[in-house]
Every structure is written in structure tokens, then in C-alpha cells.
Design a protein around this motif. Structure first.
Motif, PDB file in Angstrom:
ATOM      1  N   GLU A 424      13.742  34.744  72.052  1.00 19.41           N
ATOM      2  CA  GLU A 424      15.194  34.809  72.074  1.00 19.41           C
ATOM      3  C   GLU A 424      15.640  35.160  73.499  1.00 19.41           C
ATOM      4  O   GLU A 424      16.617  34.644  74.010  1.00 19.41           O
ATOM      5  CB  GLU A 424      15.632  35.889  71.093  1.00 19.41           C
ATOM      6  CG  GLU A 424      17.095  35.927  70.784  1.00 19.41           C
ATOM      7  CD  GLU A 424      17.487  34.823  69.833  1.00 19.41           C
ATOM      8  OE1 GLU A 424      18.600  34.325  69.974  1.00 19.41           O
ATOM      9  OE2 GLU A 424      16.676  34.459  68.970  1.00 19.41           O
ATOM     10  N   ASP A 425      14.862  36.040  74.142  1.00 18.12           N
ATOM     11  CA  ASP A 425      15.234  36.478  75.484  1.00 18.12           C
ATOM     12  C   ASP A 425      15.142  35.350  76.498  1.00 18.12           C
ATOM     13  O   ASP A 425      15.977  35.234  77.384  1.00 18.12           O
ATOM     14  CB  ASP A 425      14.333  37.634  75.935  1.00 18.12           C
ATOM     15  CG  ASP A 425      14.743  38.936  75.276  1.00 18.12           C
ATOM     16  OD1 ASP A 425      15.859  38.970  74.701  1.00 18.12           O
ATOM     17  OD2 ASP A 425      13.961  39.890  75.319  1.00 18.12           O
ATOM     18  N   GLN A 426      14.081  34.503  76.350  1.00 20.05           N
ATOM     19  CA  GLN A 426      13.958  33.367  77.267  1.00 20.05           C
ATOM     20  C   GLN A 426      15.124  32.402  77.088  1.00 20.05           C
ATOM     21  O   GLN A 426      15.710  31.912  78.048  1.00 20.05           O
ATOM     22  CB  GLN A 426      12.658  32.613  76.998  1.00 20.05           C
ATOM     23  CG  GLN A 426      11.456  33.247  77.668  1.00 20.05           C
ATOM     24  CD  GLN A 426      10.188  32.506  77.328  1.00 20.05           C
ATOM     25  OE1 GLN A 426       9.950  32.167  76.162  1.00 20.05           O
ATOM     26  NE2 GLN A 426       9.363  32.241  78.313  1.00 20.05           N
ATOM     27  N   PHE A 428      18.053  33.067  75.803  1.00 16.90           N
ATOM     28  CA  PHE A 428      19.315  33.668  76.246  1.00 16.90           C
ATOM     29  C   PHE A 428      19.418  33.646  77.772  1.00 16.90           C
ATOM     30  O   PHE A 428      20.486  33.389  78.330  1.00 16.90           O
ATOM     31  CB  PHE A 428      19.450  35.105  75.718  1.00 16.90           C
ATOM     32  CG  PHE A 428      20.723  35.768  76.158  1.00 16.90           C
ATOM     33  CD1 PHE A 428      21.953  35.310  75.680  1.00 16.90           C
ATOM     34  CD2 PHE A 428      20.722  36.805  77.073  1.00 16.90           C
ATOM     35  CE1 PHE A 428      23.139  35.878  76.097  1.00 16.90           C
ATOM     36  CE2 PHE A 428      21.904  37.383  77.502  1.00 16.90           C
ATOM     37  CZ  PHE A 428      23.111  36.921  77.011  1.00 16.90           C
ATOM     38  N   TYR A 429      18.300  33.916  78.421  1.00 13.98           N
ATOM     39  CA  TYR A 429      18.285  33.907  79.887  1.00 13.98           C
ATOM     40  C   TYR A 429      18.726  32.533  80.407  1.00 13.98           C
ATOM     41  O   TYR A 429      19.568  32.429  81.299  1.00 13.98           O
ATOM     42  CB  TYR A 429      16.875  34.244  80.373  1.00 13.98           C
ATOM     43  CG  TYR A 429      16.750  34.462  81.866  1.00 13.98           C
ATOM     44  CD1 TYR A 429      17.312  35.578  82.473  1.00 13.98           C
ATOM     45  CD2 TYR A 429      16.039  33.569  82.659  1.00 13.98           C
ATOM     46  CE1 TYR A 429      17.178  35.793  83.834  1.00 13.98           C
ATOM     47  CE2 TYR A 429      15.903  33.777  84.024  1.00 13.98           C
ATOM     48  CZ  TYR A 429      16.472  34.891  84.606  1.00 13.98           C
ATOM     49  OH  TYR A 429      16.345  35.099  85.953  1.00 13.98           O
ATOM     50  N   CYS A 430      18.169  31.479  79.821  1.00  7.52           N
ATOM     51  CA  CYS A 430      18.535  30.117  80.242  1.00  7.52           C
ATOM     52  C   CYS A 430      19.996  29.823  79.924  1.00  7.52           C
ATOM     53  O   CYS A 430      20.711  29.223  80.726  1.00  7.52           O
ATOM     54  CB  CYS A 430      17.653  29.086  79.549  1.00  7.52           C
ATOM     55  SG  CYS A 430      15.927  29.189  80.019  1.00  7.52           S
ATOM     56  N   LYS A 431      20.428  30.245  78.729  1.00 10.02           N
ATOM     57  CA  LYS A 431      21.830  30.011  78.356  1.00 10.02           C
ATOM     58  C   LYS A 431      22.761  30.726  79.324  1.00 10.02           C
ATOM     59  O   LYS A 431      23.811  30.217  79.687  1.00 10.02           O
ATOM     60  CB  LYS A 431      22.099  30.541  76.952  1.00 10.02           C
ATOM     61  CG  LYS A 431      21.628  29.653  75.826  1.00 10.02           C
ATOM     62  CD  LYS A 431      22.058  30.298  74.532  1.00 10.02           C
ATOM     63  CE  LYS A 431      21.781  29.441  73.329  1.00 10.02           C
ATOM     64  NZ  LYS A 431      22.187  30.146  72.098  1.00 10.02           N
ATOM     65  N   GLN A 432      22.378  31.933  79.742  1.00  7.45           N
ATOM     66  CA  GLN A 432      23.218  32.689  80.661  1.00  7.45           C
ATOM     67  C   GLN A 432      23.323  31.979  82.007  1.00  7.45           C
ATOM     68  O   GLN A 432      24.206  32.241  82.798  1.00  7.45           O
ATOM     69  CB  GLN A 432      22.677  34.107  80.837  1.00  7.45           C
ATOM     70  CG  GLN A 432      23.774  35.164  81.039  1.00  7.45           C
ATOM     71  CD  GLN A 432      24.671  34.899  82.228  1.00  7.45           C
ATOM     72  OE1 GLN A 432      24.183  34.744  83.349  1.00  7.45           O
ATOM     73  NE2 GLN A 432      25.982  34.826  82.010  1.00  7.45           N
ATOM     74  N   ARG A 433      22.414  31.051  82.248  1.00  8.74           N
ATOM     75  CA  ARG A 433      22.518  30.280  83.488  1.00  8.74           C
ATOM     76  C   ARG A 433      23.194  28.925  83.234  1.00  8.74           C
ATOM     77  O   ARG A 433      23.191  28.057  84.099  1.00  8.74           O
ATOM     78  CB  ARG A 433      21.130  30.071  84.100  1.00  8.74           C
ATOM     79  CG  ARG A 433      20.431  31.380  84.482  1.00  8.74           C
ATOM     80  CD  ARG A 433      21.226  32.191  85.503  1.00  8.74           C
ATOM     81  NE  ARG A 433      20.516  33.402  85.927  1.00  8.74           N
ATOM     82  CZ  ARG A 433      20.876  34.638  85.601  1.00  8.74           C
ATOM     83  NH1 ARG A 433      21.944  34.852  84.858  1.00  8.74           N
ATOM     84  NH2 ARG A 433      20.178  35.673  86.030  1.00  8.74           N
ATOM     85  N   GLY A 434      23.702  28.749  82.013  1.00 12.81           N
ATOM     86  CA  GLY A 434      24.497  27.556  81.732  1.00 12.81           C
ATOM     87  C   GLY A 434      23.778  26.469  80.955  1.00 12.81           C
ATOM     88  O   GLY A 434      24.368  25.440  80.626  1.00 12.81           O
ATOM     89  N   LEU A 435      22.485  26.662  80.631  1.00 10.67           N
ATOM     90  CA  LEU A 435      21.753  25.607  79.924  1.00 10.67           C
ATOM     91  C   LEU A 435      22.047  25.672  78.424  1.00 10.67           C
ATOM     92  O   LEU A 435      22.236  26.747  77.870  1.00 10.67           O
ATOM     93  CB  LEU A 435      20.248  25.769  80.146  1.00 10.67           C
ATOM     94  CG  LEU A 435      19.773  25.795  81.595  1.00 10.67           C
ATOM     95  CD1 LEU A 435      18.264  25.937  81.656  1.00 10.67           C
ATOM     96  CD2 LEU A 435      20.188  24.517  82.300  1.00 10.67           C
ATOM     97  N   SER A 436      22.038  24.520  77.767  1.00 10.89           N
ATOM     98  CA  SER A 436      22.220  24.495  76.324  1.00 10.89           C
ATOM     99  C   SER A 436      20.939  24.996  75.665  1.00 10.89           C
ATOM    100  O   SER A 436      19.876  25.037  76.291  1.00 10.89           O
ATOM    101  CB  SER A 436      22.502  23.067  75.859  1.00 10.89           C
ATOM    102  OG  SER A 436      21.363  22.269  76.105  1.00 10.89           O
ATOM    103  N   ALA A 437      21.039  25.346  74.379  1.00  8.79           N
ATOM    104  CA  ALA A 437      19.859  25.855  73.663  1.00  8.79           C
ATOM    105  C   ALA A 437      18.737  24.828  73.722  1.00  8.79           C
ATOM    106  O   ALA A 437      17.572  25.170  73.922  1.00  8.79           O
ATOM    107  CB  ALA A 437      20.219  26.167  72.219  1.00  8.79           C
ATOM    108  N   VAL A 444      11.382  25.615  78.496  1.00 10.88           N
ATOM    109  CA  VAL A 444      10.319  26.587  78.225  1.00 10.88           C
ATOM    110  C   VAL A 444       9.060  25.869  77.733  1.00 10.88           C
ATOM    111  O   VAL A 444       7.944  26.167  78.164  1.00 10.88           O
ATOM    112  CB  VAL A 444      10.800  27.630  77.186  1.00 10.88           C
ATOM    113  CG1 VAL A 444       9.641  28.518  76.732  1.00 10.88           C
ATOM    114  CG2 VAL A 444      11.926  28.480  77.764  1.00 10.88           C
TER     115      VAL A 444
END
Lengths: 477, 260
Positions: A424-426, A428-437, A444
Motif C-alpha cells: 500500500e505504501d509503494q 501511495f508513494y507513486c500516487k503522491q507523485r501523480g501516478l494512477s494506481a 512496481v
């Protein structure tokens, strides 16, 4: 793990059916069917004898049950063992090929027509039980390379076929190999002469189209002394509610100083999200490093099939020979995979490398099963194994069964294994940089598989990455 | 104090938080934020200080949309829009950046690829053309020069095998490249030695812009020697209990949270 859960899979992209008249044999298996198949292919007597012997042996065997896969019993009398599109006998020109077949391969991204061919890649296109076209044959012939349909090799190079057929995977090897030996219909044959480096990637594309039909292809690659070849196979099948059997045998032989690089992108129909339908992919693949300093490298990306059962292995007979196995296996929804490798060290100073990446999503079950065996005479053998599993969601499973059998004390063995949950953390980290799920998961997962993807021929690495994206699409919420 | 203007010039409100309540895992017994108010304007640097467990990191996570937290009351307005309605990736694309306290590693993916994916996600959102690797490299080099760093990070996998200090620097590099409107730095100073702290602070200062704002969440005053805040807030028991100018941070350092 709240938001990462299995959802609906994107529809399988290659699930269409080609409407074409076919020449079929009746359902079921007996000696008459085998004789009929052999007659249809105008085979020499030795091959019919070989088939019948394999069939008689098969009758004494029972299906293996040790694999970590589960399926209802297979009714071998309900399968059709030969189905070929009706067409003129294969000729040198593609003009005689049924346009429907050309169109089918076009749709699959495998253009066969002269002007549209993939550059740098020679393709043998197999449709159900027969090869329909092989591109760049004349160009390859200039180098003395034989690359053709297996049945053609039987007619035109019977001495080579007789010499090497079953020399790595004997007809009696296992239940599915025996079945294949009895009924195999087509596949590819490659012979690379001494000292020749194949200027093209060789590849075979397998397509199952007919229903109730099994595909039993046979591939044989012989790399003579000092030669090099890179070969790639791809495959797909229509969406059907029934399970179809695909039981292939692949044999590789590398003589002194020869190298064979064999890559697979397996994308058989995996079944729907409820586990209905899909291909049973029960395959025996083995390479023999017969010569000194020879090398065989297997790379596989397994994303399709309801069930995968395969262990591409290397018999390292020649001194200083090298075996490699790089694998990415993805199971989503109800897919099951039991796959891995066998590295048998016989010669001195032989080396093997195993890198296996298993990814499970949905209710998928993914098993790595590998054997590393160091025989008594294998002085100074080395093996490095790395088995990594990744879990997406909380309903899937990853299993690892490494078998190690060392009979020479000079061997050096390394084994590393890891299991991780896509965090979940990975995400979320990507989402926080603007990437979609979905981009986050793809990032990853691709990072996880990188060591394997870099082994693929350049032309196919991108395809493999995309395929992985498609296979996992919808596996995150 | 109208928060609805969405103006980004100096003095315009960027972030307005009113009566924010949040719990962990939607469990009412685990309420961490208990009616928090905060207004951040363009051009400002705010420092949120407070003892362990006061809710500082929760505030940062809630603003970024972390799924482990549930907002149970209050409003958060970002550039005139309801931030809480937006998915985490949407917030990021709209210019909200969180420098993580514990940055996450992604094996096998290089920093430069990851950064380009992030930049392109933002560009796509804004209707701009995506950058190809060569164009992107130029952008990166400009940014690196601006913050005075070399390119040794770029071809390493994202935070994989990075030291604590390298991870924090990497967060700042991402911030530099993404040019967020609102940057939230969650304990960026923790685990940094004094030299690394200075480097990071200098980079943050070099990136200050009159139309952007920064919220620095920190435990210790020492970071604020290098990143000088316009406003300092003390967070305790899930609320801002005291606000002041930069001198408040010094007072805290002297008297401790209990004394203030």
C-alpha cells in the motif's frame, strides 16, 4: 491492504475465433488415429514406429499429481488430436495461403506478408495442427540455416530429425511428453550449421483456433559447433468455456561453443475471472549443453493459461557449459502456475543461473519448483538461484519448492529467496507523485521483473512489459 | 479571510483548513486530529511543531490523502477546491507534494524514469505534451544545477539501498522537479546530520517562490535555523494550540512544549 483487491480483468485481447473450414480427425485417441495423422503428414516409417511406441508407453503411465495445481480429470478421448485449416499444400509463395489465415496473424500482430514483416525476425506461424507459413526462409538458407515447419523437416531432412528427435526429451520421459511424442503435429525445426551466427531472430507463433482440439507441437533446435541462435515463441487462443490442452515438447541441443537463447512469451487464454475455460499448458522443455563451452539460456514470460506446468531445464554435459533460466510468471484471477527449472550439472566447471519472479494477483496460485543437481563428476560446479515472489491482494498464493542435490563437494551453491507484498505504501508513494494506481502497480511490477526483461530480445521486451500491464490490469482497486 | 479565491499570487490563500478531524483506520477511538485550523498563503513558509504523537505526521498524510486515515469532520480547501474530494493522485497532479518521512523504495526502477513518469502524469493532467527522455534530461540538469547537486542519483533505483540522508535528498530533488504549489515536508530533518540538513535546507530555500507555499513539519527547531518560517504553529492534542512568528520556534526550543 484495503484498496488493493482483485477486480475484473480486462477482456483477453486475442480471444477471437477465425471462421475457417478445417480438416479434422475424429475425436479420441487410438493407434488408428496416430496412423491417420502420420499418413496425413506423409511421414517415413521410422517416425510412425516412434509414435506408436510412445503411445504404447503412454498407455502404461498415469497423469502426474505432484504439481501444486488442481483441475478436473482430463478426458483424453474427448480431445481432437489433429485439425488443420483446409488449404492448398504449402508452397513457396504466401499467395497460396488462405487470406483468412494471414488476416488472423495480422490481427495478432504477426504480419506474414512480405511488405509488412517484422524486420530482423523470421516467423514460423503455426495454426492449430499445422504450420501455415515461414518467413525469410530463403534469406536464412543463404547461411545454411534450416528454419521450417517440423513436418517439412521430416520430409526434407529426415536424417537430421531421426538423429536428434527424442535425444533430449525421450518419448518415455513423462506422461505429457509421451502423449506429445505419439500425436505431435507440427512445430518448428531449426538447424544452425557450424560457426554460423543467425543474422535474424527466429520465432514461432502458435495459435489454437479449433474447439475441442489439443495442440501438440514439437520444436527441435540444433546449434552445431560455434553457432549462435536466438529463438522466440509466442502463443494465443480464442476465448472458450472449455479447457483446451496444449502439451508441447521442446528440445534444444548445443554442441561445442554453441549458444542457444530461447525466449517464450506465453499468452494462452487464461480463462475468465471465475476460472471458466482457459488452456492447460503442460509442456516439457529441455536443453542439452552437449559440447564444451556451450550455453543454453531460457527466458520465459508466462502470463496466460489457466494452468501452467513447465520446467525448462538444462543438462550441462559439456565442460564449462552454462545454463540459465530467467522467468516471470503471472497468475491472476483463478490461474495456477507450477513452473521452474532443472539444472543438471554433469561436466566440470559448469555454471547455472536461475532467476525466477512469481507474481500472484486475484486468487492466483504461483509455484516455483526447481531442481539443481550436481553429479559426482561435476567438479567446481556453481549455481546461483534467486526466487522472488510478489503478492498483490490477500487472496492469492506464492509457493517455492527448491530441490538441491549435490554429490560433489567442490560445488558452490547460492540460493536467495524473497516474498513481498506489493505495498500500500509503494502504491501511495507513486500516487503522491501523480501516478494512477494502475501505472503504480505496473511500475512496481516491472521493476520487480527487470532482471528477467533485460534478457529478452529487444524487439520483444516492450511487448512483454505491455503484456504484463494487461494481465494485471484491474487487479488493483 | 476568504479561502475561496484560489489566487496564487503572493498573499492569496493556497490552503485553508477548518475544524479538521481525522482518525486512524476509521476507528472513532483513534481520533488524532481534533478540530485543526490552519491557513497558508502564497509565498509563505509555515512550520508545524509539536511533541511526539501530537498529530503532525497525520496532518501531512491526511493532506496527501493517505488511505490509512479517515477524515471525520471539517473542511480542507486548496486553491478554492475541496481537497478532500480529490484522489491522492489528483492532489499530486494539482500541485500538492509530500516529502515523506520514510520514502519508499521501488526496486528496478531508476530515479530518472520514476521522475519522468511523475512529471508526465502532471503534464498530461494539465494538457501539456509529455516529455521524452532527452527533453526530460535537460529539465533535470537545470534543476540539479539550481539546487547545486550532481546527477549521481539519477540512474539508481528509487530509494533502493539509499542511506537515510540520500532518501531525504531524493525527496527534495523530486520536489524541485515537480515544482509543487504546496509542498509539505514531513520531518525532512529527521536522521540528517548537520551538513546534510544544510544542503537540504539550501535546496528548499532555492526553490521558494512567491506563488508557492511550504509547510514544514518538524520536531526540532534546528531545521528552522536554515529554513526560516513566516509562521510557526504548535500542534498538541490534535489542534493548533499556539501560533506565532519565527521567534516562537526559539521559545519552544528554550522552554519545551510543556512550557509554552
Amino acid at each position: 491492504m484495503t484498496s488493493i483487491e482483485a477486480q475484473v480483468l480486462q477482456p483477453y485481447k486475442y480471444g477471437f475465433v477465425t471462421d475457417i473450414e478445417s480438416d479434422d480427425v475424429p475425436l479420441g485417441l487410438n493407434e488408428d488415429i496416430i496412423r491417420l495423422i502420420s499418413r496425413k503428414k506423409s511421414e517415413p516409417a521410422f517416425l510412425l514406429e516412434w509414435r506408436l511406441k510412445a503411445y504404447r508407453h503412454w498407455l502404461t503411465l498415469s497423469e502426474p499429481t505432484w504439481a501444486n495445481v488442481h483441475h478436473p480429470p482430463i478426458d483424453y478421448q474427448a480431445i481432437r488430436y489433429y485439425s488443420a485449416p483446409k488449404q492448398q499444400k504449402k508452397l513457396d509463395s504466401l499467395d497460396q495461403v488462405d487470406p483468412k489465415l494471414l488476416e488472423t496473424f495480422d490481427k495478432l500482430g504477426i504480419p506474414l506478408a512480405e511488405q509488412k514483416r517484422l524486420s530482423g525476425v523470421a516467423v514460423d506461424a503455426v495454426f492449430d495442427s499445422v504450420s501455415v507459413a515461414t518467413t525469410f526462409r530463403a534469406e536464412l538458407a543463404k547461411y545454411g540455416i534450416i528454419f521450417c515447419a517440423f513436418s517439412e523437416a521430416v520430409r526434407e531432412h529426415p536424417e537430421l530429425v531421426e538423429k536428434w528427435l527424442g535425444s533430449v526429451v525421450p518419448a518415455s520421459d513423462n506422461f505429457f511428453a509421451a502423449l506429445n511424442s505419439a500425436v505431435f503435429t507440427d512445430g518448428s525445426f531449426c538447424y544452425i550449421p557450424k560457426g554460423v551466427r543467425s543474422p535474424l531472430e527466429l520465432s514461432t507463433y502458435f495459435r489454437i483456433n479449433a474447439s475441442s482440439t489439443g495442440q501438440f507441437e514439437r520444436t527441435l533446435i540444433v546449434a552445431d559447433e560455434g553457432s549462435y541462435v536466438s529463438y522466440l515463441e509466442g502463443c494465443s487462443a480464442p476465448v472458450r468455456d472449455e479447457n483446451q490442452l496444449h502439451a508441447a515438447v521442446v528440445e534444444l541441443v548445443a554442441l561445442d561453443d554453441a549458444t542457444i537463447k530461447y525466449s517464450t512469451i506465453q499468452n494462452w487464454y487464461p480463462g475468465d475471472e471465475n476460472g471458466k475455460g482457459g488452456i492447460y499448458n503442460f509442456v516439457t522443455k529441455r536443453g542439452a549443453c552437449r559440447g564444451r563451452n556451450s550455453k543454453i539460456s531460457w527466458t520465459q514470460v508466462e502470463t496466460g493459461s489457466a494452468i501452467t506446468w513447465k520446467y525448462p531445464g538444462c543438462i550441462l554435459q559439456g565442460d564449462n557449459s552454462i545454463g540459465e533460466f530467467y522467468s516471470v510468471a503471472v497468475t491472476n484471477n483463478h490461474q495456477q502456475a507450477d513452473t521452474g527449472t532443472k539444472m543438471i550439472h554433469m561436466g566440470r566447471n559448469t555454471r547455472s543461473t536461475i532467476v525466477s519472479k512469481g507474481i500472484s494477483a486475484g486468487k492466483g496460485q504461483n509455484t516455483y519448483r526447481g531442481l539443481v543437481k550436481i553429479l559426482k563428476g561435476a567438479e567446481d560446479a556453481r549455481n546461483y538461484s534467486q526466487c522472488d515472489s510478489m503478492l498483490i491482494g490477500d487472496q492469492c498464493g506464492a509457493h517455492t519448492f527448491p530441490y538441491i542435490d549435490v554429490r560433489n563437494a567442490s560445488a558452490i551453491m547460492e540460493h536467495e529467496a524473497s516474498t513481498s507484498k506489493i505495498g500500500e505504501d509503494q502504491i501511495f508513494y507513486c500516487k503522491q507523485r501523480g501516478l494512477s494506481a494502475e501505472d503504480a502497480v505496473s511500475l512496481v511490477v516491472n521493476g520487480f521483473c527487470k532482471e528477467v526483461f533485460k534478457e529478452l530480445p529487444m524487439e520483444f521486451a516492450v511487448e512483454a512489459q505491455n503484456l504484463l500491464g494487461i494481465s494485471l490490469e484491474g487487479s488493483v482497486g | 479571510m476568504s479561502a475561496g479565491s484560489g489566487k496564487r499570487e503572493a498573499g492569496g490563500v493556497i490552503l485553508d483548513i477548518r475544524g479538521l478531524h481525522a482518525t486512524v483506520a476509521n476507528d472513532a477511538k483513534n481520533e488524532i486530529l481534533k478540530g485543526l485550523d490552519l491557513t497558508v498563503r502564497a509565498g509563505e513558509v509555515h512550520a508545524i511543531m509539536g511533541p511526539n504523537g501530537s498529530g503532525k505526521s497525520t496532518l501531512a498524510a491526511v493532506l496527501a490523502g493517505h488511505p490509512a486515515y479517515t477524515v471525520t469532520g471539517g473542511t480542507v480547501t486548496y486553491l478554492g477546491k475541496d481537497l478532500l474530494e480529490m484522489a491522492p493522485e489528483e492532489r499530486a497532479r494539482e500541485g500538492v507534494f509530500l516529502a515523506f518521512q520514510y520514502p519508499v523504495a521501488i526496486r528496478g526502477i531508476t530515479n530518472s524514469y520514476f521522475l519522468r513518469s511523475a512529471v508526465n502524469a502532471v503534464r498530461k493532467h494539465k494538457g501539456q505534451e509529455e516529455l521524452d527522455p532527452l527533453d526530460f534530461l535537460q529539465v533535470l540538469e537545470t534543476k540539479l544545477k539550481q539546487i547545486g547537486w550532481d546527477d549521481s542519483f539519477l540512474n539508481r533505483a528509487v530509494n533502493d539501498g539509499f542511506s537515510g540522508g540520500e532518501k531525504k535528498r531524493n525527496e527534495i530533488l523530486q520536489m524541485a522537479v515537480l515544482e509543487p504549489t504546496l509542498a509539505i515536508l514531513d520531518e525532512t530533518d529527521s536522521g540528517l546530520d548537520i551538513d546534510a540538513l544544510k544542503t537540504v535546507a539550501e535546496a528548499v530555500n532555492a526553490l521558494r517562490r512567491p506563488d508557492h507555499a511550504t509547510v514544514v513539519v518538524t520536531h526540532y527547531q534546528r531545521l528552522l535555523n536554515y529554513i526560516v518560517p513566516d509562521r510557526v504553529h504548535v500542534l498538541a492534542g490534535g489542534r493548533i494550540v499556539k501560533s506565532g512568528g519565527k521567534e516562537l520556534a526559539l521559545e519552544l526550543e528554550e522552554k519545551g512544549y510543556v512550557g509554552v
